[in-house]
Write an enzyme that holds these catalytic residues in place. Structure first.
Site, short mmCIF file in Angstrom:
data_model
loop_
_atom_site.label_atom_id
_atom_site.label_comp_id
_atom_site.label_asym_id
_atom_site.label_seq_id
_atom_site.Cartn_x
_atom_site.Cartn_y
_atom_site.Cartn_z
N ARG B 63 0.79 -1.25 0.00
CA ARG B 63 0.00 0.00 0.00
C ARG B 63 0.82 1.29 0.00
NH1 ARG B 63 -4.01 -2.68 -1.99
NH2 ARG B 63 -5.35 -3.79 -0.55
N ASN B 93 -0.04 -1.69 -7.64
CA ASN B 93 -1.24 -0.83 -7.65
C ASN B 93 -1.30 0.13 -6.47
OD1 ASN B 93 -1.75 -2.92 -5.85
ND2 ASN B 93 -3.94 -3.02 -6.33
N ASP B 153 -1.85 -6.15 -11.42
CA ASP B 153 -2.76 -6.81 -10.47
C ASP B 153 -3.77 -5.84 -9.85
OD1 ASP B 153 -3.56 -9.14 -8.80
OD2 ASP B 153 -2.99 -7.76 -7.23
N ASN B 279 -11.00 -10.50 -4.28
CA ASN B 279 -10.95 -10.62 -5.73
C ASN B 279 -9.63 -11.26 -6.17
OD1 ASN B 279 -11.81 -10.32 -8.36
ND2 ASN B 279 -10.89 -8.31 -8.61
N ASP B 306 -1.38 -12.75 -1.61
CA ASP B 306 -2.30 -11.67 -1.98
C ASP B 306 -2.76 -10.89 -0.75
OD1 ASP B 306 -3.74 -9.91 -3.52
OD2 ASP B 306 -5.26 -11.36 -4.16
N HIS B 310 -6.87 -3.45 4.34
CA HIS B 310 -7.84 -2.37 4.15
C HIS B 310 -8.22 -1.79 5.50
CE1 HIS B 310 -8.53 -2.85 -0.13
NE2 HIS B 310 -8.65 -4.15 0.03
#
Lengths: 317, 437
Positions: B63, B93, B153, B279, B306, B310
């Site tokens: 992140r 990402n 990704d 996901n 993965d 959050h």
């Protein structure tokens, strides 16, 4: 019963009790004084994250006839886009002392999420969550069918009911399937293959792509609203083709049993899933559904908030 | 530098050994270590614990930069060390996206400064992970971060011509494209696995075919241009079958499975608790069994976490409004043990390959995944297979708490991690002194 989230949570006895209670409520609503003092001093919040004037008004009328205080909270738009979350809203209402929250939300599962959270201690009534369920609509459908085809008592054994149209996106269809089959009716889902969810073969229903072959069998036909935006997602080629195969029109009306009734949860797309002459025919009970909605919602509020009826099943005034 | 003697360890093959770590390297592995010609030696008793090569994760969301409220390179490195990882691969990402040499060097440097594990940045395939124009793959490969894995990704490289060019271009520096296989048209607004449960719940379906069709296309493209493809987080039995077929054809494809897809199924969505929203989505028990079989027979090369932190507000909401993703670093070993070792589908030696050797090889991380080889850098993970523990979301090392395993008990745990010969975890606790070497 503390919440009403899904018709699949209902037992046969509970479902019958709600319908019987609604019968009592209907009787009262027809009388000179339409109001009961039962929920005086209780606060009921209509929490609507999605526009639905008719459902909101129906709940509001039901609550007011039971003398509850009603707060209408309209938070249109998704929580994400508005910046106000379901959690914050629920906690705010809790702080104001809501005894029950009637929730309409565009997200499937929103009512269950609210009921299982610690955000509110009140009862939660699902007034439609996304494409999941709309349990009071199913209850009023069952009530209406029972009024017409079963003289207002008992269950729906022996009846065959077709639900026609956009099953995939319909919260009404999901609630109806559970409830009508719980009450003993044979449900037939009629839709083009694109509008049937995957796995409906495991549901307690029959399925057909052919509306015309089903028509002579049914005692009631429930037409579902077709959203205009489904066309851009290739669910069917054109509105005209949809109407041709799945619309209820005068020709199809003739193929139905003379006693069979026409239903629609509203709002209707006249000319798309139902023609005006069918919607307005003597066989149509669409406006009665609206009337019965108030009685059924009164029954639900009463049973959730005022406790069960006494031994005789009588409503305490 | 302190040297360490690990006493009472067990190799993956069951042999009882002592391990001597000297000058940051694996110096000796013997039933009884012979010469202890070292002045500053610390003896650590690891009675009956299994000595494994340090774990390497090829799929980690740290992140940083941009979403430091959910995780940072530092907090993610702590979680990695706790989970037995000595190297993680930071997904691209971020905000800004890791699509330039500048961003990947920054992430790499943050990892080195933290010093709890190697943080190898993954570069974006396309600019801004937008799927239309290639990012400067060469510049990222030549940067100090020496990027070899490229991935959009979170998004799929959907345009087949862009995918073809990317596969071709990375051959120049032996790179690999790690594809998030998801047809965006088949999964618009998708919320969970499309099947019986999604139909019942009224949540928009994410069908397996949206993954499988992209995997099929990509293995054919990789074959055509003779390049390397890595398939991120395979979830479906059909996906495993396609990869098995591709490998039999000699196509250079590798694949990963996440711990959560080895354990959890889509019926958990019946709670509407978005802690289970991820996901690609959780699928059916049949898929879970196919994934386990694929991992056991080597069709799926590696386990990758993965790990997707959050903040609370992105999960304390309606399912549809919630973010996709769950934590994974600190629970990975325990889940792989529970699903693969304790079910007798895989040995500890297999686990060492799937979680260390193979991921290091795919990523080109030369210093890692050497196995327990004398003279190699001492990246070691010590596992107590009988030390059961219960996951507590309030005790995670990650900055976020979105673990779906809260309250679940697992059979074994990572009790120690050595990164470059220095313990980052001892007695299943982070070693603060290891920080910032």
């Amino acid at each position: 019963m503390r919440h009403l989230l899904s018709t699949s949570d209902l037992t046969y006895t509970q479902a019958i009790r709600i319908l019987d209670t609604a019968q009592e409520m209907a009787r009262i609503s027809e009388g000179p004084v339409k109001k009961l003092p039962t929920l005086r001093g209780r606060t009921i919040v209509n929490l609507f994250f999605e526009d639905s004037t008719r459902t909101r008004i129906s709940f509001e009328a039901a609550a007011k006839r039971l003398s509850a205080d009603v707060i209408n909270f309209s938070a249109k738009g998704s929580s994400a886009s508005k910046g106000e979350s379901l959690k914050d809203t629920a906690q705010t209402l809790q702080a104001m002392g809501a005894d029950a929250v009637i929730l309409r939300h565009s997200a499937s599962g929103a009512a269950q999420r609210l009921a299982n959270s610690h955000w509110t201690s009140g009862s939660v009534i699902n007034a439609g969550d996304g494409t999941h369920e709309h349990p009071t609509q199913a209850l009023l459908d069952a009530f209406t069918i029972r009024q017409h085809l079963r003289v207002g008592t008992g269950d729906l054994r022996g009846l065959t009911i077709a639900i026609v149209g956009d099953i995939l996106h319909s919260r009404v269809a999901r609630s109806d399937v559970h409830l009508l089959s719980l009450l003993g009716a044979q449900v037939i889902l009629v839709a083009p293959p694109t509008l049937l969810p995957i796995g409906t073969s495991t549901w307690p229903v029959q399925m057909s792509y052919d509306f015309d072959s089903v028509l002579p069998l049914v005692d009631a036909v429930m037409m579902l609203r077709v959203q205009q935006e489904r066309m851009s997602d290739f669910f069917f080629p054109t509105a005209r083709e949809y109407s041709h195969y799945y619309g209820l029109n005068a020709d199809r009306l003739k193929k139905m049993k003379p006693t069979a009734i026409i239903m629609h949860p509203g709002p209707m797309n006249r000319g798309l899933e139902i023609t005006a002459e069918c919607a307005d025919s003597a066989r149509s009970v669409i406006l009665e559904q609206v009337t019965n909605g108030v009685s059924v919602r009164m029954a639900v509020l009463y049973l959730l908030l005022a406790g069960a009826p006494n031994e005789d099943g009588e409503i305490t005034k | 530098m302190t040297d360490y003697l690990l006493d009472g360890g067990v190799l993956p093959d069951g042999k009882a050994v002592q391990v001597l770590i000297k000058d940051g390297l694996i110096s000796q592995i013997e039933s009884v270590v012979s010469t202890l010609a070292t002045t500053n030696l610390q003896k650590i008793s690891i009675n009956g614990c299994i000595v494994l090569p340090g774990f390497v994760d090829l799929h980690t969301h740290l992140r940083e930069p941009g979403r430091e409220d959910s995780e940072t390179v530092e907090s993610g490195s702590r979680a990695a060390a706790k989970g037995g990882f000595t190297a993680v691969s930071a997904m691209a990402n971020t905000f800004p996206v890791a699509d330039t040499a500048g961003v990947v060097e920054q992430v790499y440097a943050l990892g080195q400064a933290t010093g709890l594990c190697d943080v190898f940045p993954i570069g974006a395939v396309t600019q801004g992970i937008g799927g239309t124009a290639l990012a400067e793959l060469g510049a990222m490969a030549d940067s100090k971060a020496r990027v070899r894995i490229f991935s959009d990704d979170g998004n799929c490289v959907f345009d087949p011509m862009v995918m073809r060019r990317a596969l071709e271009y990375v051959k120049k520096f032996n790179g690999v494209i790690a594809q998030h296989a998801q047809d965006p048209h088949l999964t618009k607004d998708a919320q969970m696995n499309e099947g019986l449960i999604s139909s019942k719940l009224g949540l928009k379906g994410w069908p397996s075919v949206a993954e499988e069709s992209i995997i099929a296309r990509d293995v054919l493209l990789a074959d055509h241009v003779q390049s390397r493809l890595h398939v991120c987080h395979v979830t479906s039995s059909g996906g495993v079958d396609i990869i098995r077929w591709a490998k039999a054809r000699g196509i250079q494809v590798s694949a990963e499975v996440t711990p959560h897809h080895l354990l959890l199924t889509d019926d958990l969505a019946e709670s509407y608790d978005p802690i289970y929203k991820v996901n690609p989505p959780l699928r059916t028990q049949r898929d879970v069994m196919a994934l386990r079989e694929g991992l056991a027979d080597g069709t799926i090369d590696i386990v990758a976490t993965d790990h997707a932190p959050h903040p609370a507000e992105n999960k304390e909401c309606e399912w549809q409004a919630a973010s996709f993703g769950m934590l994974g670093l600190e629970t990975a070993l325990s889940i792989v043990q529970a699903t693969m070792i304790d079910t007798s589908m895989m040995s500890w030696s297999d686990l060492a390959v799937r979680m260390s050797t193979a991921p290091a090889r795919i990523g080109g991380y030369a210093d890692h995944g050497q196995g327990l080889k004398i003279g190699s850098t001492a990246h070691l993970t010590i596992v107590n297979p009988t030390r059961a523990w219960k996951v507590d979301r309030d005790l995670v090392s990650s900055r976020s708490r979105n673990t779906p395993y809260h309250g679940m008990e697992f059979p074994g745990s990572v009790v120690a991690t050595f990164y470059r010969g220095i313990p980052t975890v001892l007695d299943a606790k982070l070693v603060s002194a290891a920080h910032g070497n």
